[in-house]
Design a protein around this motif. Structure first.
Motif, mmCIF file in Angstrom:
data_model
loop_
_atom_site.group_PDB
_atom_site.id
_atom_site.type_symbol
_atom_site.label_atom_id
_atom_site.label_comp_id
_atom_site.label_asym_id
_atom_site.label_seq_id
_atom_site.Cartn_x
_atom_site.Cartn_y
_atom_site.Cartn_z
ATOM 1 N N LYS A 4 46.538 36.388 53.195
ATOM 2 C CA LYS A 4 45.108 36.125 53.396
ATOM 3 C C LYS A 4 44.330 36.669 52.198
ATOM 4 C CE LYS A 4 45.019 38.278 57.395
ATOM 5 N NZ LYS A 4 46.461 38.548 57.584
ATOM 6 N N VAL A 5 43.509 35.786 51.606
ATOM 7 C CA VAL A 5 42.786 36.130 50.385
ATOM 8 C C VAL A 5 41.297 35.851 50.559
ATOM 9 C CG1 VAL A 5 42.539 35.618 47.919
ATOM 10 C CG2 VAL A 5 44.803 35.575 48.979
ATOM 11 N N ALA A 6 40.457 36.687 49.960
ATOM 12 C CA ALA A 6 39.020 36.438 49.866
ATOM 13 C C ALA A 6 38.641 36.460 48.389
ATOM 14 C CB ALA A 6 38.232 37.493 50.633
ATOM 15 N N LEU A 7 37.622 35.705 48.029
ATOM 16 C CA LEU A 7 37.194 35.604 46.637
ATOM 17 C C LEU A 7 35.776 36.136 46.484
ATOM 18 C CD1 LEU A 7 38.373 31.944 45.885
ATOM 19 C CD2 LEU A 7 39.687 34.048 45.674
ATOM 20 N N ALA A 8 35.559 36.951 45.455
ATOM 21 C CA ALA A 8 34.217 37.439 45.146
ATOM 22 C C ALA A 8 33.920 37.135 43.686
ATOM 23 C CB ALA A 8 34.117 38.935 45.415
ATOM 24 N N ASP A 9 33.067 36.140 43.463
ATOM 25 C CA ASP A 9 32.738 35.694 42.101
ATOM 26 C C ASP A 9 31.454 34.891 42.169
ATOM 27 O OD1 ASP A 9 32.684 34.321 39.539
ATOM 28 O OD2 ASP A 9 34.797 34.839 39.349
ATOM 29 N N ASP A 10 30.533 35.148 41.262
ATOM 30 C CA ASP A 10 29.253 34.439 41.317
ATOM 31 C C ASP A 10 29.280 33.111 40.561
ATOM 32 O OD1 ASP A 10 29.449 35.825 38.878
ATOM 33 O OD2 ASP A 10 27.277 35.934 38.651
ATOM 34 N N HIS A 11 30.410 32.766 39.938
ATOM 35 C CA HIS A 11 30.541 31.462 39.285
ATOM 36 C C HIS A 11 31.109 30.471 40.305
ATOM 37 C CE1 HIS A 11 30.461 34.225 35.808
ATOM 38 N NE2 HIS A 11 29.817 33.234 35.218
ATOM 39 N N ILE A 12 30.242 29.666 40.880
ATOM 40 C CA ILE A 12 30.605 28.852 42.035
ATOM 41 C C ILE A 12 31.692 27.828 41.706
ATOM 42 C CG2 ILE A 12 29.744 27.225 43.767
ATOM 43 C CD1 ILE A 12 27.031 28.589 43.528
ATOM 44 N N ASP A 34 29.447 35.496 46.744
ATOM 45 C CA ASP A 34 28.784 35.491 45.437
ATOM 46 C C ASP A 34 28.702 36.887 44.834
ATOM 47 O OD1 ASP A 34 28.182 32.722 45.371
ATOM 48 O OD2 ASP A 34 26.486 33.051 46.708
ATOM 49 N N HIS A 35 28.800 37.911 45.667
ATOM 50 C CA HIS A 35 28.667 39.289 45.207
ATOM 51 C C HIS A 35 29.218 40.222 46.281
ATOM 52 C CE1 HIS A 35 25.208 39.268 47.914
ATOM 53 N NE2 HIS A 35 24.729 38.235 47.239
ATOM 54 N N GLY A 36 29.220 41.504 45.979
ATOM 55 C CA GLY A 36 29.817 42.471 46.878
ATOM 56 C C GLY A 36 29.173 42.546 48.246
ATOM 57 N N LYS A 37 27.845 42.495 48.294
ATOM 58 C CA LYS A 37 27.160 42.585 49.593
ATOM 59 C C LYS A 37 27.531 41.406 50.482
ATOM 60 C CE LYS A 37 23.181 45.400 48.234
ATOM 61 N NZ LYS A 37 21.709 45.484 48.134
ATOM 62 N N SER A 38 27.642 40.230 49.880
ATOM 63 C CA SER A 38 28.034 39.051 50.643
ATOM 64 C C SER A 38 29.461 39.197 51.156
ATOM 65 C CB SER A 38 27.922 37.793 49.771
ATOM 66 O OG SER A 38 28.425 36.662 50.446
ATOM 67 N N LEU A 39 30.341 39.731 50.317
ATOM 68 C CA LEU A 39 31.725 39.927 50.745
ATOM 69 C C LEU A 39 31.794 40.885 51.935
ATOM 70 C CD1 LEU A 39 34.895 40.251 48.690
ATOM 71 C CD2 LEU A 39 34.352 42.140 50.203
ATOM 72 N N ILE A 40 31.089 42.000 51.826
ATOM 73 C CA ILE A 40 31.110 43.006 52.892
ATOM 74 C C ILE A 40 30.584 42.430 54.197
ATOM 75 C CG2 ILE A 40 30.056 45.187 53.650
ATOM 76 C CD1 ILE A 40 30.223 46.082 50.675
ATOM 77 N N SER A 41 29.531 41.623 54.110
ATOM 78 C CA SER A 41 28.933 41.064 55.325
ATOM 79 C C SER A 41 29.848 40.067 56.016
ATOM 80 C CB SER A 41 27.594 40.383 54.986
ATOM 81 O OG SER A 41 27.804 39.197 54.226
ATOM 82 N N GLN A 42 30.797 39.496 55.256
ATOM 83 C CA GLN A 42 31.696 38.496 55.828
ATOM 84 C C GLN A 42 33.024 39.078 56.337
ATOM 85 O OE1 GLN A 42 31.841 34.496 53.787
ATOM 86 N NE2 GLN A 42 30.794 35.622 52.166
ATOM 87 N N LEU A 43 33.230 40.364 56.121
ATOM 88 C CA LEU A 43 34.482 40.974 56.583
ATOM 89 C C LEU A 43 34.538 41.009 58.102
ATOM 90 C CD1 LEU A 43 34.828 44.008 54.119
ATOM 91 C CD2 LEU A 43 36.201 41.915 54.127
ATOM 92 N N ASN A 44 35.641 40.519 58.624
ATOM 93 C CA ASN A 44 35.861 40.506 60.071
ATOM 94 C C ASN A 44 36.997 41.485 60.383
ATOM 95 O OD1 ASN A 44 36.495 40.019 62.729
ATOM 96 N ND2 ASN A 44 36.717 37.806 62.510
ATOM 97 N N PRO A 49 41.130 40.291 54.945
ATOM 98 C CA PRO A 49 42.001 39.745 53.899
ATOM 99 C C PRO A 49 43.030 40.772 53.459
ATOM 100 C CG PRO A 49 39.857 40.328 52.988
ATOM 101 C CD PRO A 49 39.749 40.488 54.477
ATOM 102 N N ASP A 50 44.185 40.284 53.030
ATOM 103 C CA ASP A 50 45.185 41.166 52.440
ATOM 104 C C ASP A 50 44.769 41.569 51.034
ATOM 105 O OD1 ASP A 50 47.171 40.989 54.616
ATOM 106 O OD2 ASP A 50 47.354 38.902 53.973
ATOM 107 N N ILE A 51 44.187 40.598 50.319
ATOM 108 C CA ILE A 51 43.804 40.803 48.923
ATOM 109 C C ILE A 51 42.423 40.209 48.687
ATOM 110 C CG2 ILE A 51 44.389 40.317 46.506
ATOM 111 C CD1 ILE A 51 47.290 39.894 47.406
#
Length: 217
Positions: A4-12, A34-44, A49-51
């Motif tokens: 399981k992977v999540a991506l954090a990058d502002d280049h869409i 798009d950024h760290g705050k968005s990633l954190i808010s989406q963590l379930n 994610p594993d990575i």
């Protein structure tokens, strides 16, 4: 079971293309941010994610801060930095923040797959950033009760002082000023440690210092 992977990058466009590629080779892409705050808010918590593939330069909350937050709050999530920056300062800072690997955005897809596999299975990926000796040491002594070889600790007081400063963002000239030594003497300390510890780069020195508890990430 797929990784399981999540991506954090502002280049869409880049991020979407990367997500499509990962899905095509069997990875489970949970979400994009798009950024760290968005990633954190989406963590379930029930499906973490594993990575996380983490860019460095992002708005609101960059890769350094986000990686450090994950290390503190979700240490089971491994971060693989994927960046355009190939300078030592960026690599050192990401490693000290908690990243388990670092590759460049212009890497071949095969290297990305290799890096993800290594981070998932072994817990680290450093490619050519450090010597084979250090990778061997990390691989054989990480998460075990075995002590490190004694010769890795045979450092003088001044060598330890230089090593700690080398793990900062100071330039070698600034380190020389702080230690009240000439730049040539500092070069001698650096080259001596490279030879003694069988390392090839400043990044290798940082990894050695972290692994041996000389500095804390």
């Amino acid at each position: 079971m797929s990784v399981k992977v999540a991506l954090a990058d502002d280049h869409i466009l880049l991020r979407n293309g990367l997500a499509d590629h990962l899905k095509s080779i069997g990875y489970d892409v949970l979400f994009q941010a798009d950024h760290g705050k968005s990633l954190i808010s989406q963590l379930n918590p029930s499906a973490l994610p594993d990575i996380v593939l983490m860019d460095i330069n992002m708005p609101q909350m960059d890769g350094y801060e986000t990686t450090a937050w994950l290390r503190t709050n979700h240490p089971s999530i491994k971060v693989l930095a994927l960046s355009m920056y190939d300078d030592e300062k960026a690599i050192i800072r990401m490693i000290k923040s908690g990243a388990k690997g670092y590759i460049l955005k212009d890497s071949e897809p095969a290297e990305l797959h290799q890096a993800l596999t290594a981070v998932y299975q072994k817990g680290f990926y450093h490619s050519e950033l450090v010597s084979g000796r250090l990778i061997y040491t990390i691989n054989h002594f990480d998460d075990s009760d075995k002590p490190f070889p004694h010769d890795l600790f045979s450092l003088s007081k001044r060598e330890l002082e230089f090593l700690k400063l080398a793990c900062s963002e100071l330039t070698y000239k600034e380190i020389a000023d702080q230690m009240h030594l000439s730049p040539r003497t500092i070069d001698g300390y650096r080259d001596g440690l490279f030879e003694k510890l069988e390392l090839k780069s400043r990044v290798g020195l940082v990894l050695f210092a972290i692994k041996n508890g000389i500095i804390t990430p």
